[in-house]
Design an enzyme around this catalytic site. Structure first.
Site, PDB file in Angstrom:
ATOM      1  N   ARG A 131     -11.607 -13.940 -11.762  1.00  0.00           N
ATOM      2  CA  ARG A 131     -10.633 -14.470 -12.854  1.00  0.00           C
ATOM      3  C   ARG A 131     -12.159 -15.484 -13.974  1.00  0.00           C
ATOM      4  NH1 ARG A 131      -9.151 -10.245 -13.301  1.00  0.00           N
ATOM      5  NH2 ARG A 131      -7.544  -9.309 -13.001  1.00  0.00           N
TER       6      ARG A 131
ATOM      7  N   HIS B  60     -16.010  -8.002 -19.353  1.00  0.00           N
ATOM      8  CA  HIS B  60     -14.771  -7.032 -18.588  1.00  0.00           C
ATOM      9  C   HIS B  60     -14.905  -6.439 -18.209  1.00  0.00           C
ATOM     10  CE1 HIS B  60     -10.802  -9.596 -16.730  1.00  0.00           C
ATOM     11  NE2 HIS B  60     -11.462  -7.991 -15.462  1.00  0.00           N
TER      12      HIS B  60
END
Ligand code: NDP
Ligand code: OXD
Length: 307
Positions: free
Chosen positions: A222, A270
């Site tokens: 993350r 991502h």
């Protein structure tokens, strides 16, 4: 009985269609078009606006639309008695292992350097970058499989986790000291951790200072694992040689962010391991059946552990 899909920034057409096929008896509804909030027993959520899930008084379980559950754990409006689950299936695991292997090999074999040289029509043969030791932060579903793939490619693999691990050919490290020791021996550091209060900011100047000089960082966990300023300083000083980042504190990465133009930073949007709607539908359908039958979810997440 209803299943609510609360994925405001995703196109849920395919997921809803496949779920209706899998669960003909259920009302599969796409937020914000929920006809009867009282009927919702389970939800699938990703980037849900705060408060939406607490509007379903009979909600029993909520599944993240992916492997990470930080978006649910950190949602203060999610009622405490709602069970949290996540989506993990073989294709998702394999994609992450493939992504990490691809990045390590691309950097080691200088593919990005040669792409630059081609732009300038320069012929400059160079051997692979020295150093084949990869330190993985996180040895769970994704980290464990990634370790196996890297081993199969002939790389040395070290791994850091909360509890000790016994994975063939992978040296196991735990605790703060273990992380420092692992970093000191790593040519690549790869973050595959969940985001929790204990792992937030783990990719910071102390870790970079402990790392082998010239170490390469990969973050597919993350964005909030990384202290961005510390990375820029470590690149500036040469302590880190480069980084490939897939997750960011702000997504999409803002247009004026320095990572876009930094010569030593690769950016991927991502995509290290994308949840496939078809595989997700089968997974969610099974979890929904389990909720109705009063059985545990396939990948339940203990709230107190936070991942
Ligand atoms: P798991 O829960 O299976 O594994 C998590 C690992 O992290 C475990 O090895 C765990 O240790 C370790 N860990 C957790 N907290 C700590 C800590 N405080 N100190 C040391 N180690 C710790 O997660 P997954 O492997 O399935 O997924 C990992 C993360 O990857 C997700 O949470 C998500 O954020 C990210 N992800 C990113 C994607 C992308 O496309 N970029 C796609 C999918 C996921 P232990 O084994 O001892 O419990
Ligand atoms: C996930 C992700 O957690 O895509 O699955 O990041």
């Amino acid at each position: 009985m209803a299943l609510a899909l609360v994925l405001p920034d995703r196109d849920t057409t395919e997921l809803a269609r496949d779920l209706r096929r899998e669960l003909p008896e259920a009302a599969v509804e796409e937020w914000p078009h929920i006809s009867d909030p009282d009927a919702v027993r389970m939800a699938v959520a990703w980037h849900q606006p705060e408060g939406v899930l607490s509007a379903f008084p009979n909600l029993e379980a909520v599944s993240s639309f992916g492997a990470g559950v930080d978006g649910l754990i950190f949602d203060p409006s999610l009622p405490r008695d709602v069970v949290i689950g996540r989506i993990v299936y073989p294709g998702l695991i394999d994609e992450m292992a493939e992504y990490v292997a691809a990045v390590v090999l691309a950097r080691r074999r200088r593919l990005w350097e040669f792409a630059e040289l081609k732009r300038e029509r320069r012929w400059r043969p160079r051997p692979p970058v020295e150093g084949v030791t990869v330190g993985l932060l996180g040895l769970g579903e994704l980290g464990g499989a990634t370790a196996r793939t890297l081993r199969a490619l002939g790389l040395e693999v070290l791994g850091w986790s909360r509890t000790p691990k016994d994975l063939e050919g992978v040296e196991s490290f735990t605790g703060d000291e273990g992380l420092t020791d692992m970093a000191a021996r790593s040519d690549y550091l790869v973050c595959l951790l969940p985001l929790t209060p204990r792992t937030e900011g783990v990719l910071n100047r102390d870790l970079f200072a402990a790392a082998r000089p010239g170490c390469y960082l990969i973050n597919a966990g993350r964005g909030r694992h990384l202290v961005e300023r510390d990375l820029l300083e470590a690149l500036e000083s040469g302590q880190l040689a480069g980084a490939c980042l897939d997750a960011f504190a702000a997504e999409p990465l803002p247009e004026d962010h320095p990572f876009w133009t930094h010569p030593a930073v690769q950016v991927t949007p991502h995509v290290a391991s994308l949840t496939d709607p078809r595989a997700a539908a089968a997974h969610v359908a099974e979890d929904y059946r389990r909720v109705l039958a009063g059985k545990p979810l396939q990948h339940p997440v203990p709230r107190e552990r936070g991942y």
